[in-house]
Design a protein around this motif. Sequence first.
Motif, PDB file in Angstrom:
ATOM      1  N   LEU A 246      17.200   4.763 -18.368  1.00 45.37           N
ATOM      2  CA  LEU A 246      18.027   4.286 -19.768  1.00 45.37           C
ATOM      3  C   LEU A 246      17.770   3.083 -20.924  1.00 45.37           C
ATOM      4  O   LEU A 246      18.504   2.235 -20.386  1.00 45.37           O
TER       5      LEU A 246
ATOM      6  N   VAL B  51      20.244  14.387 -23.614  1.00 44.31           N
ATOM      7  CA  VAL B  51      19.772  13.323 -22.875  1.00 44.31           C
ATOM      8  C   VAL B  51      20.721  13.364 -21.417  1.00 44.31           C
ATOM      9  O   VAL B  51      21.594  14.144 -21.446  1.00 44.31           O
TER      10      VAL B  51
ATOM     11  N   VAL C 272      21.021   7.443 -12.046  1.00 43.63           N
ATOM     12  CA  VAL C 272      20.537   7.423 -13.298  1.00 43.63           C
ATOM     13  C   VAL C 272      21.456   6.407 -14.368  1.00 43.63           C
ATOM     14  O   VAL C 272      22.847   6.371 -14.424  1.00 43.63           O
TER      15      VAL C 272
ATOM     16  N   CYS D 121      13.452   4.900 -24.800  1.00 42.20           N
ATOM     17  CA  CYS D 121      12.514   5.271 -23.864  1.00 42.20           C
ATOM     18  C   CYS D 121      13.655   5.380 -22.478  1.00 42.20           C
ATOM     19  O   CYS D 121      14.588   4.920 -22.164  1.00 42.20           O
ATOM     20  N   ALA D 122      13.393   5.994 -21.464  1.00 40.29           N
ATOM     21  CA  ALA D 122      13.248   6.121 -20.489  1.00 40.29           C
ATOM     22  C   ALA D 122      11.909   6.549 -19.451  1.00 40.29           C
ATOM     23  O   ALA D 122      10.497   6.689 -19.582  1.00 40.29           O
TER      24      ALA D 122
ATOM     25  N   SER E 259      16.554   6.387 -12.060  1.00 39.22           N
ATOM     26  CA  SER E 259      15.827   5.766 -13.769  1.00 39.22           C
ATOM     27  C   SER E 259      16.882   5.324 -14.525  1.00 39.22           C
ATOM     28  O   SER E 259      18.370   5.074 -14.043  1.00 39.22           O
TER      29      SER E 259
ATOM     30  N   ALA F  11      21.883   3.049 -17.478  1.00 41.45           N
ATOM     31  CA  ALA F  11      21.275   2.065 -19.095  1.00 41.45           C
ATOM     32  C   ALA F  11      21.095   1.385 -18.763  1.00 41.45           C
ATOM     33  O   ALA F  11      22.681   0.585 -18.402  1.00 41.45           O
TER      34      ALA F  11
ATOM     35  N   LEU G 242      14.898  11.307 -20.481  1.00 39.52           N
ATOM     36  CA  LEU G 242      15.106  11.809 -19.435  1.00 39.52           C
ATOM     37  C   LEU G 242      14.205  12.707 -18.310  1.00 39.52           C
ATOM     38  O   LEU G 242      13.577  12.471 -17.788  1.00 39.52           O
TER      39      LEU G 242
END
Length: 158
Positions: free
Chosen positions: A98, A20, A129, A147-148, A96, A131, A40
């Motif tokens: 995650l 990832v 990034v 899922c990203a 982004s 999560a 990702l």
Amino acid sequence: MRVGIGIDIHQFAEGRKLIVGGVEIPHSKGLKGHSDADVLLHAISDALLGAAALGDIGKHFPDTSPEFKDIDSKILLRHVGKLISEEGYSIENIDSMLLMERPKVAPHIMAMRANIAECLNIDIGRVAVKATTNEKLGYVGREEGVCAHAICLIEQAG
Ligand SMILES: Nc1ccn([C@@H]2O[C@H](COP(=O)(O)O)[C@@H](O)[C@H]2O)c(=O)n1
Ligand SMILES: C[C@@]1(CO)OP(=O)(O)OP(=O)(O)OC[C@H]1O
């Protein structure tokens, strides 16, 4: 300025590495895909392609082509970065997210950001990034997949 969005999903499978954001994360299973299944990097690639209206990763890297079998998705992201810059755009920022129940990725976030920044030749401060778990709900919560989501802003360089 132009905005782009990308979403990708990959299923967990036994006997696969969990990669990832270009980081191999120790886990009992990995993600299944034609490539290394880096969910990702695929979402980020799609966001960038979308921002420039250049199609999607399936168009550029078909999952029917042996060329892309087990390919390191950093190679795909580097190619997307090149296409973006050939179109005359620079990347303002990428954000982004995650959606992954397990394992915890927090210890790997800096390495992921560094990989993405290196592939795109941009400052790490332009790449975020994050999560979240899915609170045990749905396919993410049952640890069947990951899922990203990614969004980006690009602008005409110069
Ligand atoms: N795979 C994951 C999921 C989450 N995190 C981190 O844990 C925080 C709390 O997650 P919740 O879903 O309970 O809100 C989250 O903010 C992430 O920092 C993680 O590292 N890896
Ligand atoms: C990356 C590619 C190509 O190897 O394969 P996958 O790893 O299956 O990934 P996906 O996000 O389903 O779609 C893009 C594909 O073309």
